[in-house]
Design a protein around this motif. Structure first.
Motif, PDB file in Angstrom:
ATOM      1  N   ILE A 149       0.845  -1.197   0.000  1.00 58.24           N
ATOM      2  CA  ILE A 149       0.000   0.000   0.000  1.00 58.24           C
ATOM      3  C   ILE A 149       0.875   1.240   0.000  1.00 58.24           C
ATOM      4  CG2 ILE A 149      -1.824   1.225   1.240  1.00 58.24           C
ATOM      5  CD1 ILE A 149      -2.425  -1.537   2.607  1.00 58.24           C
ATOM      6  N   VAL A 150       0.600   2.162  -0.909  1.00 53.44           N
ATOM      7  CA  VAL A 150       1.326   3.433  -0.987  1.00 53.44           C
ATOM      8  C   VAL A 150       0.300   4.562  -0.909  1.00 53.44           C
ATOM      9  CG1 VAL A 150       2.829   4.914  -2.373  1.00 53.44           C
ATOM     10  CG2 VAL A 150       3.159   2.423  -2.395  1.00 53.44           C
ATOM     11  N   GLY A 151       0.616   5.589  -0.114  1.00 57.75           N
ATOM     12  CA  GLY A 151      -0.308   6.708  -0.007  1.00 57.75           C
ATOM     13  C   GLY A 151       0.279   7.896   0.714  1.00 57.75           C
ATOM     14  N   LEU A 152      -0.521   8.958   0.805  1.00 55.15           N
ATOM     15  CA  LEU A 152      -0.114  10.187   1.490  1.00 55.15           C
ATOM     16  C   LEU A 152      -0.846  10.298   2.819  1.00 55.15           C
ATOM     17  CD1 LEU A 152      -0.175  12.896  -1.342  1.00 55.15           C
ATOM     18  CD2 LEU A 152       1.817  11.759  -0.373  1.00 55.15           C
ATOM     19  N   ILE A 153      -0.132  10.708   3.859  1.00 56.07           N
ATOM     20  CA  ILE A 153      -0.754  10.923   5.165  1.00 56.07           C
ATOM     21  C   ILE A 153      -1.619  12.173   5.074  1.00 56.07           C
ATOM     22  CG2 ILE A 153      -0.326  11.435   7.599  1.00 56.07           C
ATOM     23  CD1 ILE A 153       2.198   9.754   7.419  1.00 56.07           C
ATOM     24  N   ASP A 154      -2.920  12.007   5.388  1.00 53.17           N
ATOM     25  CA  ASP A 154      -3.911  13.057   5.148  1.00 53.17           C
ATOM     26  C   ASP A 154      -4.111  13.977   6.354  1.00 53.17           C
ATOM     27  OD1 ASP A 154      -5.851  13.983   3.117  1.00 53.17           O
ATOM     28  OD2 ASP A 154      -7.310  13.559   4.691  1.00 53.17           O
ATOM     29  N   GLU A 155      -3.830  13.492   7.558  1.00 50.24           N
ATOM     30  CA  GLU A 155      -3.967  14.282   8.780  1.00 50.24           C
ATOM     31  C   GLU A 155      -2.760  14.026   9.673  1.00 50.24           C
ATOM     32  OE1 GLU A 155      -7.581  13.330  10.761  1.00 50.24           O
ATOM     33  OE2 GLU A 155      -8.870  13.825   9.045  1.00 50.24           O
ATOM     34  N   SER A 211       4.499  13.014   9.591  1.00 49.40           N
ATOM     35  CA  SER A 211       3.695  14.240   9.604  1.00 49.40           C
ATOM     36  C   SER A 211       2.799  14.258   8.378  1.00 49.40           C
ATOM     37  CB  SER A 211       4.592  15.481   9.633  1.00 49.40           C
ATOM     38  OG  SER A 211       5.396  15.530   8.468  1.00 49.40           O
ATOM     39  N   ILE A 212       1.850  15.163   8.377  1.00 46.11           N
ATOM     40  CA  ILE A 212       0.923  15.282   7.262  1.00 46.11           C
ATOM     41  C   ILE A 212       1.685  15.559   5.966  1.00 46.11           C
ATOM     42  CG2 ILE A 212       0.552  17.758   7.645  1.00 46.11           C
ATOM     43  CD1 ILE A 212      -2.355  17.338   6.793  1.00 46.11           C
ATOM     44  N   GLY A 213       1.266  14.899   4.897  1.00 44.46           N
ATOM     45  CA  GLY A 213       1.922  15.087   3.599  1.00 44.46           C
ATOM     46  C   GLY A 213       3.008  14.083   3.304  1.00 44.46           C
ATOM     47  N   ASP A 214       3.454  13.291   4.292  1.00 40.61           N
ATOM     48  CA  ASP A 214       4.479  12.278   4.047  1.00 40.61           C
ATOM     49  C   ASP A 214       3.915  11.158   3.166  1.00 40.61           C
ATOM     50  OD1 ASP A 214       6.184  13.698   5.612  1.00 40.61           O
ATOM     51  OD2 ASP A 214       6.144  12.343   7.323  1.00 40.61           O
ATOM     52  N   LYS A 215       4.744  10.721   2.219  1.00 33.02           N
ATOM     53  CA  LYS A 215       4.372   9.604   1.360  1.00 33.02           C
ATOM     54  C   LYS A 215       4.995   8.340   1.923  1.00 33.02           C
ATOM     55  CE  LYS A 215       4.202   8.198  -3.510  1.00 33.02           C
ATOM     56  NZ  LYS A 215       4.590   8.554  -4.897  1.00 33.02           N
ATOM     57  N   VAL A 216       4.151   7.342   2.240  1.00 30.64           N
ATOM     58  CA  VAL A 216       4.642   6.132   2.914  1.00 30.64           C
ATOM     59  C   VAL A 216       4.171   4.893   2.162  1.00 30.64           C
ATOM     60  CG1 VAL A 216       4.666   7.247   5.180  1.00 30.64           C
ATOM     61  CG2 VAL A 216       2.629   5.995   4.449  1.00 30.64           C
TER      62      VAL A 216
END
Length: 842
Positions: A95-101, A145-150
């Motif tokens: 799973i790849v995504g951006l931290i939203d909050e 933090s918010i905005g990090d791609k993990v």
């Protein structure tokens, strides 16, 4: 009357829209009818406009349909083919995504909302997806933090509810946040692909909030730091559970939510500042623009602070109301607080309809409405003498009344959602609100303004704030520790809440009529005939209005009396036996309601760590409160495993438990030690196992303790003795119908139980031993019981794979009706002693 309606046209439209949104939640997926209503109403409204006639009723119906439709994307969503909801409960994915909050840290876990970007079998084989999930990271997690791609590898799990009568709909709650799944990962397996890859205004605001949070954390730590972050940027995640409970018990938890007080301070300071600056410019003075321009400029810091504080529903309400108030200076219109409140609610619901179901939204608006309505009926007569002393008394009096009306206005909602009422809220608010509102919050906001200019100055302000906060927290804790500070309450029904508010309206209206009559007497001191003639001219007269309100009051009182009788019958006067096998996930718990209100609670379910999720507080207690149960006559612990024990801790501590039954076994666990501490602290009667009466007749029902034998601890032949095999086995019989609760006994114990009890084991309903494990449920045991109905208490897709397929096969072959809490939810069975009425949740 018509004039009053049309002077506040937003109110009937708002009420209609609220009812439409509520209906959209309760009766979803009827959009065709709603579109039809909107089309018809729109056509008729256009016709009425052309005929120059009013169309208020049609507008009300139109907005009801609009409210219904506005919620449908959340309750009946349509997902694209690449949405994460289509990949839940299957295999493991990368799973790849951006931290939203901003992530939240709780003990050894970190939680965040992930806006998914891709799924795949590995790094090279992936495909784009959309949708949000909640991710929980365990142990050794990196700083995020918010905005990090993990990225990480894990299963996408569906969000599920505990399916109990009146239970919290967690799935819908998450859907309103547009979160459709969950996933779990170990910290070492989480990879940060790119830092701060987010952009836009949300990223700027998040960075600002993060810097302010770091400034507060670097200056101090602990409860003071956590409370200051809540007051300044609306971040309450760092406040400890004990401190939150202290604020709740003291009745001052509202101060932690950024609302009218905080926004009002920012608006007032900004308005006075801009007005002072503009007063030096002749152009604004000559054109009478000083106040108007100051009002416009004040909107900017209000909006900025609202964004910085996270824009919770209470903050949104405050920002909109303050903005409308400031605009009255611009248009030179009189400010109507009821209209302003209605417009604020309307704007919030149009933008995001699910906000209606937010506790913060409901409490915020009800509190303000109660204050406005309550104070509007208060008349304070000026007295001759020292005006300074009179003004001081008046302000204190109004402050106390404001707090009182807010407390009374939110009382049923606090009972409904939190089952707690504070008795010290009024005096506690008298001390806490001025200190927080007029010193701590302004000084904290000043430190934020000072931060870009002087870090040293900002740090000094925060340290000064910490000193004062320490004293405030001491006051809060002192009030909360008073033995009479608060009580736990049962849950009111929607009908009871409506009766309460109608009753409040009636009382306030009668008080208002009384003040009107008193005012007329003051105007006509010459004689009562003048007053009578004046009153006769009013339409409708105060006397006729008073009669109508009194009629409503009498109807409500009769309805409340009928409701009270219903619940007394339901709790204490019923003559049937009721069993509820509660859905507690992977565990076991059953409520037995005997005739005439005698209650047993057999086990309480529970997870291994109550700090992660407390089944007692979040599942069992709400069910009991909704049934108006505050007393458990006998609490039975079959054996001290966490999936039977840990849910009982909250019950033992917060309910009136008269006695506890348990065997002789102990467990070296935190849960067991705390359970024994609670029993000792509350002086709950815990008889020795050998002293427990094996057979009891309670209001016509028979309660039997079948197993283990009194001397089971001394029996050396029981080499297979363990916590499961030593479980208490309870049989409840009423008339010709009986129920068997065998705990977690296994095959060896089942064999011994059959030898001891023989035909006495026969029961109509069996709660399957050990959740349906194949190490239990032996054939000779099943044949000895010969049940009609078998209930399996187990968690959905649990790691033990209970109930086992071979066990299910055994019962099916014998023609038993099978019910499972993982698929049917809670199972309620009632009997009059002759027949069974079975009601699964699903």
């Amino acid at each position: 009357m018509t004039g009053k309606i049309y002077s506040r046209p937003v109110i009937p439209i708002l009420v209609s829209m609220i009812l439409g949104v509520a209906c959209g939640s309760w009766l979803p997926d009827h959009k065709v009818y709603a579109y039809f209503v909107i089309l018809v109403c729109a056509g008729l409204i256009l016709y009425f406009i052309l005929q120059r006639k009013t169309a208020l009723i049609l507008s009300v119906i139109l907005f009801f349909a609009f409210g219904y439709l506005s919620l449908q994307p959340w309750v009946v969503p349509k997902f694209p083919s690449n949405h994460v909801v289509n990949f839940l409960d299957s295999r493991k994915w990368r799973i790849v995504g951006l931290i939203d909050e901003n992530p939240i840290i709780y003990k050894d876990r970190l939680k965040f909302i992930l806006q998914t970007r891709t799924l795949g079998e590995d790094k090279d084989n992936n495909f784009p997806v959309t949708g949000k999930i909640r991710v929980t990271v365990r142990e050794n997690f990196p700083t995020l933090s918010i905005g990090d791609k993990v990225s990480f590898t894990g299963k996408l799990r569906s969000i599920r509810n505990f399916k109990n009568p009146g239970g919290f709909d967690y799935k819908k709650y998450m859907a309103f946040k547009e979160i459709w799944g969950t996933s779990y990962v170990c910290g070492k397996d989480l990879i940060v692909i790119k830092r701060n890859s987010g952009k836009g205004i949300n990223k700027i605001i998040a960075d600002a909030r993060s810097r302010i949070s770091d400034l507060i954390d670097n200056t101090g730590e602990g409860d003071k730091s956590a409370v200051l972050k809540a007051l300044i940027i609306g971040d309450r995640n760092s406040i400890s559970k004990n401190l939150k409970e202290a604020f709740n018990r003291a009745g001052v938890s509202h101060i932690l939510a950024i609302s009218g007080l905080h926004i009002g301070i920012v608006a007032t300071v900004a308005f006075l500042f801009f007005k002072w600056i503009l007063s030096y410019f002749k152009y604004f003075l000559w054109n009478a623009l000083t106040i108007k321009v100051a009002a416009i400029l004040s909107l900017f810091p209000v909006f900025i602070y609202g964004l910085l504080s996270g824009l919770s529903p209470s903050t949104q309400r405050a920002v909109i109301m303050v903005s409308i108030f400031l605009m009255t200076f611009l248009f030179e219109k009189e400010h109507d607080p009821i209209n302003t409140l209605a417009i604020a609610a309307m704007i919030i619901l149009v933008v995001h309809p699910p906000t209606l179901f937010s506790i913060s939204f409901q409490l915020s608006f009800i509190a303000v409405l109660a204050i406005i309505c309550g104070l509007s009926g208060i008349r304070i007569k000026s007295k001759t003498g020292k005006q300074g002393l009179f003004q001081l008394r008046k302000k204190v009096y109004l402050f106390l009344l404001t707090s009182l009306f807010a407390i009374l206005g939110t009382l049923p909602l606090l009972m409904f959602y939190f089952n707690q009422v504070s008795f010290v809220g009024l005096p506690a608010n008298l001390f806490v609100v001025p200190l927080i509102g007029f010193i701590v919050v302004p000084l904290g906001l000043f430190s934020v303004l000072l931060y870009p200019v002087s870090v040293c100055g900002a740090t000094w302000c925060i340290n000064a704030n910490f000193e004062l906060l320490a004293k405030v927290l001491d006051i809060v804790v002192w009030f909360s520790n008073l033995p009479f500070a608060s009580i736990k309450t049962v849950t009111p029904t929607y009908f009871e809440i409506c009766c309460y508010y109608v009753l409040g309206w009636a009382v306030l209206t009668l008080v208002g009529i009384k003040h009107e009559n008193a005012g007329e007497k003051d105007k006509f001191p010459g004689g009562t005939h003048q007053l009578y003639n004046k009153v006769e001219l009013k339409e409708p007269s105060a006397f006729s209005r008073r009669k109508k309100v009194l009629a409503v009051l009498i109807v409500v009182i009769i309805a409340c009396a009928a409701d009270t009788c219903y619940w007394f019958y339901n709790r204490f006067w019923h003559d049937d036996l009721r069993i509820t096998v509660i859905d507690v996930g992977q565990g076991s718990s059953a409520l037995v309601e005997m005739p005439e209100g005698f209650n047993l609670l057999i086990d309480g379910g529970g997870f291994s760590d109550n700090s992660v999720f407390d089944v007692g507080a979040n599942v069992i207690a709400p069910l009991l409160w909704r049934k108006k149960i505050k007393t458990i006559d006998t609490l039975i612990l079959s054996h001290p495993n966490s999936d039977h024990l840990n849910g009982l801790l909250y019950i033992a501590e917060n309910f009136n438990v008269k006695r506890v039954w348990a065997n002789c076994d102990t467990a070296d666990t935190i849960g067991y030690r705390k359970f024994m501490e609670i029993i000792k602290k509350k002086a709950i009667y815990l008889p020795e196992f050998k002293e427990i009466s094996r057979t009891q007749i309670i209001n016509g029902a028979q309660l039997k303790l079948l197993y283990p034998a009194d001397d089971y601890m001394d029996n050396n032949k029981r080499k297979w003795s363990n916590l499961n095999n030593n479980s208490l086995v309870i049989k409840v019989k009423f008339g010709s119908k009986s129920f068997l609760f065998p705990g977690d006994i296994m095959a060896k114990a089942e064999k011994e139980l059959v030898a001891i009890s023989g035909d006495d084991l026969k029961s109509n309903v069996l709660i399957a031993p050990h959740h349906g494990s194949k190490t239990s449920n032996s054939e000779f045991f099943i044949d000895s019981i010969d049940p009609e109905i078998v209930i399996f208490s187990s968690g959905w897709r649990n790691r033990y794979r209970f109930p086992h397929t071979s066990v299910l096969k055994k019962y099916k072959e014998r023609g038993c009706r099978i019910l499972r809490t993982d698929s049917h939810g809670a199972v309620t069975i009632s009997t009059d002693g002759q027949s069974l009425e079975v009601s699964p949740m699903i």
